[in-house]
Design a protein around this motif. Structure first.
Motif, PDB file in Angstrom:
ATOM      1  N   UNK A 317       0.845  -1.192   0.000  1.00 57.41           N
ATOM      2  CA  UNK A 317       0.000   0.000   0.000  1.00 57.41           C
ATOM      3  C   UNK A 317       0.884   1.247   0.000  1.00 57.41           C
ATOM      4  N   UNK A 318       0.528   2.174  -0.860  1.00 49.95           N
ATOM      5  CA  UNK A 318       1.291   3.408  -0.979  1.00 49.95           C
ATOM      6  C   UNK A 318       0.288   4.561  -1.071  1.00 49.95           C
ATOM      7  N   UNK A 319       0.318   5.518  -0.144  1.00 49.17           N
ATOM      8  CA  UNK A 319       1.382   5.723   0.850  1.00 49.17           C
ATOM      9  C   UNK A 319       1.113   5.010   2.165  1.00 49.17           C
ATOM     10  N   UNK A 320       2.174   4.711   2.897  1.00 49.29           N
ATOM     11  CA  UNK A 320       2.143   4.334   4.301  1.00 49.29           C
ATOM     12  C   UNK A 320       3.547   4.576   4.858  1.00 49.29           C
ATOM     13  N   UNK A 321       3.647   4.773   6.146  1.00 50.74           N
ATOM     14  CA  UNK A 321       4.917   5.137   6.761  1.00 50.74           C
ATOM     15  C   UNK A 321       5.750   3.881   7.018  1.00 50.74           C
TER      16      UNK A 321
END
Length: 609
Positions: A317-321
């Motif tokens: 998944x993008x974005x994620x930290x």
């Protein structure tokens, strides 16, 4: 009273299994004596009875055989009245002939049938004593008789769908075969079969939301069947389904669970032609766990300026930290990027030389389909411990690299591919560098190991023994035996030794390396004589014995004549011995294979001695 004129009608031909009757005028029928040449039960019919007790008159006497009579045979019935002595007037003999046993009149089904079908036949007459069966070799299925119709359920024969058979209809009496009525060739219709599914069996899916599963069949089916989807804990998934022609569409009505296996089961499918699904169909599939690392470039010789690449088994998944999940030790900061299934970690500063790091991945990383990693992973990273130095260039300008491992004052040199036609020595020494990188803790603290896999890069590139000037580098050293013209076996090379000792840059480079480093031992690798040959010093000879014993190569005394069938002049080992260096020539026994496993123990022995 009975006279020969009292009988008005009787059959001259009877069925072997059926009742028959004699018609006439029989006064006091119980006064008659009947003698039969076959066992029968006798019954008077159409009679007058007084006081519900006394039979005074009858018009019909019927005879029912109590056993199956042989076919096409004559029998006699004798009727007499009160045993009067006048046989002409008071007795009557009836001659009766049995007909043939029942035979098939009609087959009421086509040649193509189903394996659970009831086969229907008609026979020319019915009877009481015969039983009918469908036979297939040693197996048989019983039939029912309804008047002159025979009904045979063949499901007990377990006929295989799609096969051809020759069935037999037979009649039996008390288990004994009486007659084989007919051989019936039949073709069992092909079974209902699953041709394909939109989900492959045993597939691992990376999405919890499956909206439709399509099953394609080999024929159209009825809209009656049993279908279920259950997980590995026997929990049932709610679903709906529909049939259009030969397509069965299944619509799950709830979200699937990650890290769970499911079983879709189909039963009782029936084709429009009456064929069935031969066996229960089971489709096994599972929903994957969250993202797991499937590949990484983390190694034991990681570049101090390299990026760490983590490739996962599913897109991220993008974005994620990412920093919430990936740590490099506790203090290393980094930036990152996400592309499909790959996360690239770019450390903010160079990693330390020959240093160990721990790269950890915590659980919780999310895929682009919402699957959440339920476990993490830990990797050990060690930056490279080798220092790469160019010790010079070849005639054609290719760099000659030396790899340094360890930091001790005692130095040992390994070099190969002095002859470009001996490329297996390059492979051997490249594997040796990897072995050293993976086992730096094993390198003695007082040792530095210098490895030069390719002294003659032009020869390797040109697939030639010689360098780009056509010089044999191992004939170009400044020794008393140096000459310009050299031999290889029976071939003479007028300039094989070079125009002068050390006329070639490659031989100068290895000479200058030894001048700078003053190694306690140098090993030069060649192929393919299978020898270990030392220079003439006690230290070199001792090490050569050890190398020979551990590698299996033949030990050859220094300066032994006849080791090769041609003159050898201006060699590195002769030059090294003249300058007081200890050296070994190691000749692999193969011209093709690197034989690393055969040499590694001996190579470590040279380092650890």
């Amino acid at each position: 009273m009975l006279t020969q004129f009292s009988i008005t009608n009787y059959p001259t031909s009877i069925k072997p299994t059926q009742e028959f009757c004699v018609e006439g005028y029989f006064l006091f029928p119980n006064a008659y004596t009947i003698k039969s040449s076959f066992p029968v039960e006798i019954e008077t019919k159409d009679k007058i009875t007084l006081f519900n007790k006394y039979d005074v008159f009858a018009k019909v006497i019927c005879f029912k055989p109590t056993t199956l009579l042989p076919e096409s045979k004559q029998y006699t019935l004798n009727l007499s009245y009160l045993n009067f002595p006048n046989p002409t007037v008071f007795q009557k003999d009836l001659t009766i002939t049995t007909q043939e046993y029942p035979d098939i009149m009609d087959v009421r089904f086509t040649e193509e049938i189903n394996n659970n079908q009831i086969l229907e036949f008609s026979i020319d007459y019915s009877g009481n004593h015969l039983n009918y069966f469908i036979n297939l070799e040693d197996y048989e299925a019983p039939c029912n008789q309804e008047s002159s119709t025979i009904l045979c359920d063949i499901s007990s024969l377990s006929l295989i769908q799609g096969y051809d058979y020759d069935l037999k209809l037979v009649s039996k009496y008390n288990g004994v075969l009486i007659k084989e009525l007919k051989i019936i060739p039949v073709q069992i219709r092909t079974a209902v079969q699953i041709e394909k599914s939109s989900i492959k069996n045993k597939s691992v899916l990376q999405d919890k939301n499956i909206y439709e599963i399509d099953i394609t069949l080999n024929k159209e089916i009825l809209n009656t069947y049993n279908i279920s989807i259950r997980d590995d804990s026997d929990g049932e998934v709610k679903l709906e389904s529909s049939v259009v022609g030969n397509l069965l569409a299944i619509y799950p009505k709830e979200e699937f669970k990650q890290n769970t296996t499911y079983y879709l089961k189909l039963n009782d499918l029936t084709g429009l032609d009456g064929s069935t699904l031969a066996n229960e169909y089971v489709l096994e599939f599972s929903i994957d766990d969250g993202p797991k690392i499937s590949w990484t470039n983390i190694s034991n010789s990681f570049s101090t300026s390299g990026n760490i690449v983590l490739a996962f088994n599913q897109d991220i998944k993008n974005p994620q930290n990412i920093k919430n999940y990936v740590k490099i030790d506790s203090s290393t900061n980094y930036s990152y990027s996400i592309y499909k299934n790959q996360v690239t970690i770019n450390p903010s500063s160079s990693l330390g030389f020959c240093k160990k790091y721990t790269v950890s991945l915590a659980k919780g990383l999310v895929s682009n389909t919402g699957l959440i990693a339920s476990s993490g992973a830990t990797y050990s990273l060690k930056t490279t411990c080798k220092r790469t130095v160019s010790i010079g260039t070849s005639v054609q300008g290719r760099s000659i690299y030396a790899y340094y491992l360890g930091s001790g004052s005692k130095k040992i040199v390994f070099f190969g591919s002095m002859h470009g036609s001996e490329a297996n020595t390059k492979t051997l020494l490249n594997k040796w560098v990897t072995e050293l990188e993976n086992n730096t803790d094993r390198i003695p603290s007082d040792k530095t190991i210098i490895v030069i896999p390719t002294l003659n890069p032009d020869g390797i590139a040109n697939l030639s023994r010689f360098n780009a000037h056509g010089v044999d580098l191992n004939r170009n050293f400044d020794t008393p035996s140096w000459v310009t013209g050299t031999y290889l076996k029976t071939d003479f090379y007028p300039t094989g030794g070079g125009s002068a000792p050390f006329s070639e840059p490659e031989s100068k480079d290895i000479r200058d390396l030894l001048y700078r480093e003053s190694p306690y031992l140098t090993l030069s690798y060649h192929s393919a004589a299978g020898y270990v040959i030392p220079t003439n010093s006690s230290s070199a000879i001792s090490k050569a014995y050890s190398y020979s014993q551990l590698s299996g190569y033949t030990y050859v005394n220094p300066g032994a004549e006849g080791s090769f069938s041609y003159d050898i002049t201006g060699t590195f080992e002769e030059w090294a011995e003249g300058r007081g260096y200890n050296a070994l020539v190691v000749e692999l026994s193969s011209a093709y294979y690197d034989q690393f496993l055969q040499n590694s123990r001996a190579m470590w022995k040279m380092v650890e001695q």
